[in-house]
Motif scaffolding. Structure first.
Motif, short mmCIF file in Angstrom:
data_model
loop_
_atom_site.label_atom_id
_atom_site.label_comp_id
_atom_site.label_asym_id
_atom_site.label_seq_id
_atom_site.Cartn_x
_atom_site.Cartn_y
_atom_site.Cartn_z
N HIS A 290 1.19 -1.27 0.12
CA HIS A 290 -0.07 0.36 0.05
C HIS A 290 1.53 1.47 -0.01
CE1 HIS A 290 -3.49 -2.74 0.78
NE2 HIS A 290 -2.63 -2.86 2.22
N VAL A 291 0.38 1.88 -1.47
CA VAL A 291 1.65 3.03 -1.07
C VAL A 291 0.22 4.54 -0.74
CG1 VAL A 291 3.44 4.17 -2.75
CG2 VAL A 291 2.72 2.19 -3.01
N LEU A 292 0.88 5.36 0.03
CA LEU A 292 0.43 6.65 0.51
C LEU A 292 1.40 7.78 0.23
CD1 LEU A 292 -1.39 4.27 2.32
CD2 LEU A 292 -1.58 6.34 3.91
N ASP A 293 0.74 9.10 0.21
CA ASP A 293 1.23 10.06 0.09
C ASP A 293 1.63 11.04 1.14
OD1 ASP A 293 2.00 13.00 -0.74
OD2 ASP A 293 1.38 12.67 -2.94
N ARG A 294 3.11 11.29 1.39
CA ARG A 294 3.37 11.69 3.03
C ARG A 294 2.74 12.77 2.81
NH1 ARG A 294 9.03 10.96 3.59
NH2 ARG A 294 9.14 12.16 5.53
N ALA A 295 2.43 13.64 1.62
CA ALA A 295 2.04 14.97 2.10
C ALA A 295 0.35 15.21 2.05
CB ALA A 295 2.23 16.25 1.23
N PRO A 333 7.67 2.91 -15.45
CA PRO A 333 7.82 3.94 -14.99
C PRO A 333 7.01 4.45 -13.74
CG PRO A 333 5.99 3.16 -16.53
CD PRO A 333 6.98 1.99 -16.59
N ASP A 334 7.51 5.23 -13.08
CA ASP A 334 6.72 5.69 -12.13
C ASP A 334 7.32 4.90 -10.59
OD1 ASP A 334 5.24 8.62 -13.23
OD2 ASP A 334 6.78 8.21 -12.67
N GLU A 335 7.77 4.74 -10.22
CA GLU A 335 7.74 3.49 -9.39
C GLU A 335 8.54 3.29 -8.05
OE1 GLU A 335 9.96 0.47 -11.77
OE2 GLU A 335 11.71 0.89 -11.07
N VAL A 336 8.06 2.56 -7.11
CA VAL A 336 9.59 2.99 -5.36
C VAL A 336 9.91 1.92 -5.00
CG1 VAL A 336 7.46 4.45 -4.68
CG2 VAL A 336 6.70 1.92 -4.50
N VAL A 337 10.36 1.67 -4.74
CA VAL A 337 11.40 0.55 -4.81
C VAL A 337 11.68 1.02 -3.59
CG1 VAL A 337 13.91 0.25 -4.86
CG2 VAL A 337 13.23 0.85 -7.03
N VAL A 338 11.38 -0.65 -2.68
CA VAL A 338 11.22 -0.73 -1.48
C VAL A 338 12.23 -2.61 -1.40
CG1 VAL A 338 9.88 -2.35 0.49
CG2 VAL A 338 9.36 -0.39 -1.34
N VAL A 374 7.72 -0.95 -7.36
CA VAL A 374 6.10 -1.76 -7.17
C VAL A 374 5.71 -0.19 -8.30
CG1 VAL A 374 4.04 -0.96 -6.10
CG2 VAL A 374 6.38 -2.20 -4.90
N GLY A 375 4.79 -0.41 -9.07
CA GLY A 375 5.11 0.66 -10.51
C GLY A 375 3.07 1.23 -10.21
N LEU A 376 3.11 2.76 -9.59
CA LEU A 376 2.38 3.44 -9.82
C LEU A 376 1.51 3.54 -10.28
CD1 LEU A 376 4.59 6.44 -7.27
CD2 LEU A 376 3.75 3.72 -6.30
N ASP A 380 2.05 -3.25 -11.18
CA ASP A 380 2.69 -4.76 -11.18
C ASP A 380 4.45 -4.68 -10.24
OD1 ASP A 380 1.68 -4.61 -13.54
OD2 ASP A 380 2.84 -3.96 -15.09
N VAL A 381 4.45 -5.57 -9.72
CA VAL A 381 5.16 -5.79 -8.25
C VAL A 381 6.17 -7.39 -9.20
CG1 VAL A 381 6.02 -6.58 -6.53
CG2 VAL A 381 3.56 -6.13 -6.73
N THR A 382 7.58 -6.18 -9.30
CA THR A 382 9.18 -7.08 -9.62
C THR A 382 9.88 -7.22 -8.93
OG1 THR A 382 10.42 -5.11 -10.78
CG2 THR A 382 8.72 -6.50 -12.34
N SER A 383 10.93 -8.40 -8.45
CA SER A 383 11.87 -8.30 -7.11
C SER A 383 12.85 -8.85 -7.74
CB SER A 383 10.56 -9.40 -6.60
OG SER A 383 11.03 -10.58 -6.93
#
Length: 506
Positions: A290-295, A333-338, A374-376, A380-383
């Motif tokens: 789950h990805v939430l905007d900090r602002a 495009p536009d992803e977060v890396v965890v 994690v693609g926003l 899609d999720v790749t590892s």
């Protein structure tokens, strides 16, 4: 003899109890689950080697240290009574000096144990009083045995555990000042002790879980020098997971919701001895990011993948469109890396019962350092795999929420010890320090003040249980090579602990 070298992926554990003169003897690691009753104040430790002159702060560590009360032993490692340890470095004047203090937290749980011989039900230790435990959990009287972590809140050192009870501690003497209260009305039933201080924004981000209809994960920010938390946002959960940590990027908060879940009603049912016994592994749920905007607190994405369990995150960062990953593949495009240390299931939790510790060491149960993208936009999720056989990962304070180069972690056990590992998350190269008969704990990397990101120039501070000498040693390793730079023997063996922080200001 200690060594540091570049190595390939670490093999599984193969620990065995020693046999002497035809009789089995206590395995070396069991020293790490033995009660420590002695306390010392401001003890100067002998230092073998040299310390950098810029290392002038203190390392404060938290963890369990007392496992028995009036002949009764706690069931789980996580339930030992909390003790803090402080290592004070004095690099002024070119002196190589480390002063050591250790103190039990004088909590109500500790007082009842010492004065009344009562072991209160906690993570996995209880007396079968199911209604009593659910009332404690849901109606405001949970344990104050704050044995998981420490953090700075305004000018106070605060000890934390997995429920929302906090203790204020003198950062120099480690004397318990009393219960700490935030000056806000945020509530919850489960507290994530792994708050994340963000030095770039001047705030700390944390997580609470509230049971109800529906249950929810609630995220907050705590500005530096403030004691009032501010709500960021929340995510509803029909069956809340045991979330021991979360991830933070420059723009987002990322919750890794694995399927080790519970319902509040389960605490009213018979069966199980402690808090964690009311959680079940339900792999058919999979794992969700789950990805939430900090602002704004808005949930910008939920991405699902196959089930895995996680205790600890390493780091996370935003990755914009374009470019390529370290294998040369085009970036989504536009992803977060965890980056996380994962397990295929939640069996690791049960493996940490004290009666099962030997089997756990023998089983080869170790964490897998993995990178998830994690693609926003598309979900899609790749590892990819970064390293097998590690836990308790750390990065430099300045690297949090940013793309980074090096992670440091505790390595999985070998037949007579474990190791410290350093992983280059860009190239996949790894180095490790190891020593026969020694069990390293969480390594804390402190970057040299004149070094810039992503430099590995600095030192790694790590406590090591020396089973040969039947004591604990504080090691100062070179951040680049993991060569041993200095060692300070403690006057006693310290039980295996959990987490700590380096405070340059204290």
């Amino acid at each position: 003899m200690s060594t540091a070298r570049s190595v390939p992926t670490h093999p599984a554990t193969d620990y065995r109890t020693a046999v002497t003169d035809g009789m089995a003897t206590e395995a070396g690691f069991e020293l790490g689950f033995r009660t420590l009753d002695s306390e010392v104040r401001d003890r100067q430790l002998p230092v073998e080697g040299d310390l950098p002159a810029w290392l002038t702060g203190s390392l404060v560590r938290n963890g369990p240290a007392k496992f028995e009360v009036d002949g009764d032993r706690v069931g789980h490692w996580f339930d030992g009574l909390a003790m803090l340890h402080r290592f004070d470095f004095d690099g002024t004047g070119g002196g190589d000096e480390i002063r050591y203090t250790n103190r039990f937290l004088r909590s109500e749980t500790y007082r009842r144990a010492i004065e009344e011989g009562v072991l209160d039900g906690q993570f996995a230790t209880g007396d079968g009083g199911y209604l009593q435990r659910v009332r404690q959990l849901l109606f405001g009287d949970p344990t104050d045995n704050c044995n998981v972590h420490v953090c700075r809140v305004a000018d106070e050192l605060v000890a934390m555990t997995e429920v929302p009870r906090y203790l204020s501690v003198d950062p120099h003497t480690l004397d318990t000042r009393g219960e700490f209260h935030f000056s806000d009305d945020l509530g919850g039933h489960i507290n994530c002790a792994h708050v994340i201080p963000d030095p770039h924004r001047g705030e700390t981000v944390g997580l609470l879980t509230t049971f109800g209809r529906p249950s929810e994960y609630e995220l907050y920010r705590l500005p530096d020098e403030s004691t009032s938390r501010e709500r960021i946002g929340s995510v509803e959960a029909d069956a809340p997971a045991y979330l021991h940590s979360f991830a933070l990027t420059e723009r987002y908060v990322v919750l890794t919701e694995h399927p080790f879940v519970t319902t509040p009603a389960s605490f009213l049912l018979p069966g199980g001895e402690g808090f964690v016994d009311h959680y079940d592994w339900e792999p058919e749920r999979g794992t969700a990011f789950h990805v939430l905007d900090r602002a704004t607190g808005e949930r910008v994405a939920t991405a699902e993948t196959e089930a895995f369990f996680v205790f600890h995150g390493v780091n996370a960062f935003d990755r914009p469109a374009g470019g390529s990953d370290r294998n040369g593949s085009a970036r989504d495009p536009d992803e977060v890396v965890v980056d996380l240390v994962t397990y295929p299931d939640a069996d690791v939790v049960g493996g940490l019962y004290l009666t099962d510790a030997a089997d756990w060491f023998e089983s080869g149960a170790d964490g897998h350092l993995q990178r998830f993208a994690v693609g926003l936009d598309d979900g899609d999720v790749t590892s990819e795999s970064l390293y097998r056989g590690c836990e308790l990962p750390r990065v430099a304070r300045e690297d949090r929420t940013r793309e980074y180069r090096y992670a440091y972690a505790q390595g999985a056990a070998d037949p007579d010890g474990n190791h410290v590992v350093k992983v280059d998350v860009e190239t996949g190269e790894s180095w490790r320090w190891e020593e026969s008969g020694s069990f390293a704990e969480e390594p804390v990397f402190v970057r040299a003040p004149d070094a810039e990101r992503p430099s590995d120039r600095g030192v790694v501070l790590v406590t090591v249980l020396n089973t040969t000498g039947e004591r604990t040693d504080l090691l100062v390793l070179d951040g680049e090579t993991l060569d041993e730079r200095a060692r300070a023997p403690l006057p006693h063996p310290v039980p295996f602990g959990f987490h700590g922080r380096y405070f340059p200001e204290w």
